[in-house]
Design a protein around this motif. Structure first.
Motif, PDB file in Angstrom:
ATOM      1  N   ASN A 180       8.680  -0.647 -15.796  1.00 34.41           N
ATOM      2  CA  ASN A 180       8.113   0.589 -16.331  1.00 34.41           C
ATOM      3  C   ASN A 180       6.600   0.630 -16.211  1.00 34.41           C
ATOM      4  OD1 ASN A 180      10.321   2.145 -17.111  1.00 34.41           O
ATOM      5  ND2 ASN A 180      10.657   0.783 -18.866  1.00 34.41           N
ATOM      6  N   LYS A 181       5.988  -0.535 -16.357  1.00 39.50           N
ATOM      7  CA  LYS A 181       4.524  -0.580 -16.295  1.00 39.50           C
ATOM      8  C   LYS A 181       4.027  -0.906 -14.891  1.00 39.50           C
ATOM      9  CE  LYS A 181       3.025  -0.918 -20.918  1.00 39.50           C
ATOM     10  NZ  LYS A 181       3.996  -1.626 -21.760  1.00 39.50           N
ATOM     11  N   ALA A 182       4.948  -1.293 -14.019  1.00 36.59           N
ATOM     12  CA  ALA A 182       4.543  -1.701 -12.678  1.00 36.59           C
ATOM     13  C   ALA A 182       3.798  -0.575 -11.978  1.00 36.59           C
ATOM     14  CB  ALA A 182       5.769  -2.098 -11.863  1.00 36.59           C
ATOM     15  N   GLY A 183       2.620  -0.868 -11.502  1.00 36.26           N
ATOM     16  CA  GLY A 183       1.830   0.149 -10.809  1.00 36.26           C
ATOM     17  C   GLY A 183       0.663   0.653 -11.629  1.00 36.26           C
ATOM     18  N   GLU A 184       0.677   0.341 -12.921  1.00 42.60           N
ATOM     19  CA  GLU A 184      -0.416   0.817 -13.775  1.00 42.60           C
ATOM     20  C   GLU A 184      -1.759   0.204 -13.400  1.00 42.60           C
ATOM     21  OE1 GLU A 184       0.282   0.504 -17.991  1.00 42.60           O
ATOM     22  OE2 GLU A 184       1.642   2.222 -17.934  1.00 42.60           O
ATOM     23  N   ALA A 186      -2.750  -0.874 -10.412  1.00 44.14           N
ATOM     24  CA  ALA A 186      -3.219  -0.268  -9.169  1.00 44.14           C
ATOM     25  C   ALA A 186      -3.723   1.147  -9.431  1.00 44.14           C
ATOM     26  CB  ALA A 186      -2.098  -0.253  -8.135  1.00 44.14           C
ATOM     27  N   SER A 187      -3.017   1.850 -10.308  1.00 46.11           N
ATOM     28  CA  SER A 187      -3.408   3.221 -10.635  1.00 46.11           C
ATOM     29  C   SER A 187      -4.773   3.239 -11.338  1.00 46.11           C
ATOM     30  CB  SER A 187      -2.324   3.829 -11.510  1.00 46.11           C
ATOM     31  OG  SER A 187      -2.717   5.076 -11.995  1.00 46.11           O
ATOM     32  N   LYS A 190      -7.473   2.379  -8.876  1.00 45.27           N
ATOM     33  CA  LYS A 190      -7.719   3.500  -7.969  1.00 45.27           C
ATOM     34  C   LYS A 190      -8.711   4.488  -8.578  1.00 45.27           C
ATOM     35  CE  LYS A 190      -5.587   6.898  -5.057  1.00 45.27           C
ATOM     36  NZ  LYS A 190      -4.427   7.627  -4.619  1.00 45.27           N
ATOM     37  N   ARG A 204      -7.970   4.451  -0.983  1.00 40.26           N
ATOM     38  CA  ARG A 204      -6.535   4.534  -0.735  1.00 40.26           C
ATOM     39  C   ARG A 204      -5.997   3.204  -0.217  1.00 40.26           C
ATOM     40  NH1 ARG A 204      -3.040   6.126   3.539  1.00 40.26           N
ATOM     41  NH2 ARG A 204      -1.177   7.154   2.738  1.00 40.26           N
ATOM     42  N   ARG A 205      -6.681   2.628   0.759  1.00 40.70           N
ATOM     43  CA  ARG A 205      -6.202   1.360   1.313  1.00 40.70           C
ATOM     44  C   ARG A 205      -6.240   0.253   0.268  1.00 40.70           C
ATOM     45  NH1 ARG A 205      -9.227  -0.795   5.127  1.00 40.70           N
ATOM     46  NH2 ARG A 205     -10.919   0.702   5.371  1.00 40.70           N
ATOM     47  N   SER A 207      -5.999   0.633  -2.929  1.00 44.99           N
ATOM     48  CA  SER A 207      -4.959   0.868  -3.941  1.00 44.99           C
ATOM     49  C   SER A 207      -3.584   0.488  -3.432  1.00 44.99           C
ATOM     50  CB  SER A 207      -4.902   2.341  -4.353  1.00 44.99           C
ATOM     51  OG  SER A 207      -6.153   2.896  -4.429  1.00 44.99           O
ATOM     52  N   ILE A 208      -3.311   0.801  -2.168  1.00 46.36           N
ATOM     53  CA  ILE A 208      -1.992   0.450  -1.614  1.00 46.36           C
ATOM     54  C   ILE A 208      -1.827  -1.075  -1.616  1.00 46.36           C
ATOM     55  CG2 ILE A 208      -0.548   0.456   0.476  1.00 46.36           C
ATOM     56  CD1 ILE A 208      -1.604   3.234   1.109  1.00 46.36           C
ATOM     57  N   TYR A 211      -1.312  -2.257  -5.133  1.00 47.28           N
ATOM     58  CA  TYR A 211       0.006  -1.860  -5.633  1.00 47.28           C
ATOM     59  C   TYR A 211       1.101  -2.783  -5.097  1.00 47.28           C
ATOM     60  CZ  TYR A 211       3.787   1.457  -6.803  1.00 47.28           C
ATOM     61  OH  TYR A 211       4.901   2.069  -7.303  1.00 47.28           O
ATOM     62  N   GLU A 212       1.025  -3.090  -3.808  1.00 47.46           N
ATOM     63  CA  GLU A 212       2.006  -4.012  -3.216  1.00 47.46           C
ATOM     64  C   GLU A 212       1.903  -5.387  -3.867  1.00 47.46           C
ATOM     65  OE1 GLU A 212       4.440  -3.320  -1.350  1.00 47.46           O
ATOM     66  OE2 GLU A 212       3.984  -1.907   0.266  1.00 47.46           O
ATOM     67  N   MET A 215       3.381  -5.241  -7.297  1.00 50.12           N
ATOM     68  CA  MET A 215       4.845  -5.210  -7.238  1.00 50.12           C
ATOM     69  C   MET A 215       5.412  -6.610  -7.025  1.00 50.12           C
ATOM     70  SD  MET A 215       6.348  -2.589  -7.891  1.00 50.12           S
ATOM     71  CE  MET A 215       5.925  -0.971  -8.375  1.00 50.12           C
TER      72      MET A 215
ATOM     73  N   GLN B  55       8.691   4.804 -10.483  1.00 49.51           N
ATOM     74  CA  GLN B  55       7.949   4.137  -9.408  1.00 49.51           C
ATOM     75  C   GLN B  55       7.704   5.046  -8.215  1.00 49.51           C
ATOM     76  OE1 GLN B  55       8.695   1.795 -11.662  1.00 49.51           O
ATOM     77  NE2 GLN B  55       6.547   1.379 -11.288  1.00 49.51           N
ATOM     78  N   ARG B  58       4.508   6.694  -9.092  1.00 50.47           N
ATOM     79  CA  ARG B  58       3.392   5.749  -8.931  1.00 50.47           C
ATOM     80  C   ARG B  58       3.083   5.539  -7.448  1.00 50.47           C
ATOM     81  NH1 ARG B  58       1.600   4.397 -13.759  1.00 50.47           N
ATOM     82  NH2 ARG B  58       3.080   3.621 -15.296  1.00 50.47           N
ATOM     83  N   ILE B  62      -0.481   6.417  -5.480  1.00 50.95           N
ATOM     84  CA  ILE B  62      -1.273   5.420  -4.755  1.00 50.95           C
ATOM     85  C   ILE B  62      -1.463   5.847  -3.295  1.00 50.95           C
ATOM     86  CG2 ILE B  62      -1.234   3.026  -3.889  1.00 50.95           C
ATOM     87  CD1 ILE B  62      -1.876   3.216  -6.887  1.00 50.95           C
TER      88      ILE B  62
END
Lengths: 304, 123
Positions: A180-184, A186-187, A190, A204-205, A207-208, A211-212, A215, B55, B58, B62
């Motif tokens: 549920n919190k995954a990505g917060e 990176a966000s 960003k 953008r690059r 953040s991607i 994010y990876e 994850m 996700q 999200r 991103i």
């Protein structure tokens, strides 16, 4: 902020904002079956010069102080409102952009327009020029100021710091197995990078890649840390965890190679693209891992 | 192509972002693998997907993707919708399957990503 730019912003907002966003929703209304004399106390008490006439929520007319005075002069105070009201009423739809209201005020010179729903003529509000000004100011304040001030403050930070070397560090704690919190992280990073005034495609690059990496920590470990170190010439991203480690890094870098469990795949991840994707997003990547100890990923993006 | 046109073509329902239907999207992208979205999607694209978990939101945030259309009549849960609202994203939902959704949009002139190279640098 020059004058011309500000004007364009307001024009833009009159298209963006809808009438329902700025109108007054609490409307004083009267029933068509009421006698005219009852208008006196309604108009007087509420300090208004006219009011919509409504039956079962639907707009049927408009009655104003002028209509009232006419009846007073002709001794028709017992007449019903429905007999004396204006039946052909100029209205606006709640979902129309504010610019339509601006045009209508110019065209008719009225003080207010009832606002109705497009599909069923139900009265949902009333709009005055004052409502439009208030609505625009409010939106300007929220949109513009908040983000602009954040950005202005942050994007000048490097200029204000006096040092031979400056590094801004942002650290994020990543909770393992919590999708549920995954990505917060990176966000959050960003938005921060964007506010620092860094070029959008670099943001953008970065953040991607983040994010990876986030994850991977969420999926394979019980948690870890993401650290972004921003210097005037580069962004360095560190992702570290004390998870199971990667036995064969070369294999892990192959597109499509994945050890992700089924539940992760069902969520649309674990396709074996993560590490390769990070590599493709950054200028330099190094990956260190010891089985049973953990993994450390370092990625660098050059600015300008 | 505007979101409004896409809504018409796919007979879609707007879940959130109805204030922003005039927005232009230049590219279409369809995937159920979020890693593919991260690897290949272009900024300003619309994503067609059958996945509805938070996700997805999200991921598109991103990747600078501005709108999502859920296919096969799948509607996301409250969490996903709320997150999309917070991030100012547009969510649509169509009852058409993925293949037909893509086909209709492509036929009306929305282009795709073109030739992809898995080893090519992103951005």
């Amino acid at each position: 902020m020059d004058k011309k730019k500000k004007f364009t912003k307001i024009q833009e907002l009159t298209y963006e904002l809808k009438i329902k966003d700025v109108m007054t929703k609490k409307v004083v209304i009267v029933s068509p079956r009421k006698p005219i004399y009852e208008l006196r106390k309604i108009l007087y008490k509420k300090g208004i010069s006219g009011t919509p006439v409504v039956t079962k929520g639907e707009l049927v007319g408009l009655i104003s102080i002028e209509d009232f005075i006419k009846c007073l002069a002709q001794g028709e105070m017992n007449a019903l409102i429905e007999e004396k009201m204006a039946k052909k009423v100029e209205t606006l739809y709640a979902d129309e952009p504010v610019v339509h209201a601006v045009r209508k005020f110019d065209q008719y010179g009225f003080g207010r327009f009832p606002v109705i729903k497009r599909n069923n003529k139900k009265l949902v509000g009333i709009i005055t020029k004052g409502d439009i000004i208030k609505g625009l100011l409010k939106k300007l304040e929220i949109d513009y100021h908040e983000e602009e001030i954040h950005r202005y403050r942050a994007s000048h930070i490097f200029e204000d710091i006096i040092a031979d070397n400056t590094t801004l560090t942002f650290q994020y704690n990543v909770v393992g197995k919590d999708f549920n919190k995954a990505g917060e992280s990176a966000s959050g990073l960003k938005r921060t990078l964007y506010r620092l005034g860094i070029q959008p495609n670099i943001v953008r690059r970065a953040s991607i890649a983040t994010y990876e990496a986030e994850m991977n920590i969420v999926v394979f470990t019980n948690g870890g840390k993401l650290t972004a170190s921003v210097q005037p010439h580069q962004i360095k991203i560190d992702a570290s965890d004390s998870g199971p480690g990667i036995p064969d890094i070369e294999q892990a870098m192959q597109p499509g190679f994945s050890t992700a469990p089924k539940w992760v795949r069902e969520l649309g991840f674990g396709a074996g693209m993560g590490l390769l994707n990070i590599k493709n997003c950054v200028d330099k990547m190094t990956l260190d891992s010891k089985v049973g100890k953990g993994t450390h990923l370092e990625a660098v993006l050059y600015l300008n | 192509m505007t979101i409004e046109e896409i809504k018409e073509i796919l007979e879609a329902e707007v879940i959130t972002g109805s204030d922003n239907l005039k927005m232009e999207v230049k590219i279409g992208c369809a995937a159920d693998l979020m890693s593919d979205v991260l690897a290949f999607a272009k900024p300003g694209a619309i994503l067609l997907t059958g996945l509805t978990n938070p996700q997805v939101v999200r991921t598109v945030e991103i990747a600078d993707v501005k709108a999502i259309c859920f296919v096969r009549g799948k509607k996301p849960d409250e969490n996903t919708i709320k997150l999309a609202k917070d991030k100012n994203l547009i969510l649509l939902m169509t009852h058409l399957p993925m293949f037909e959704s893509c086909g209709r949009l492509y036929k009306k002139g929305l282009v795709g990503l073109g030739y992809l190279d898995i080893n090519k640098r992103n951005g």
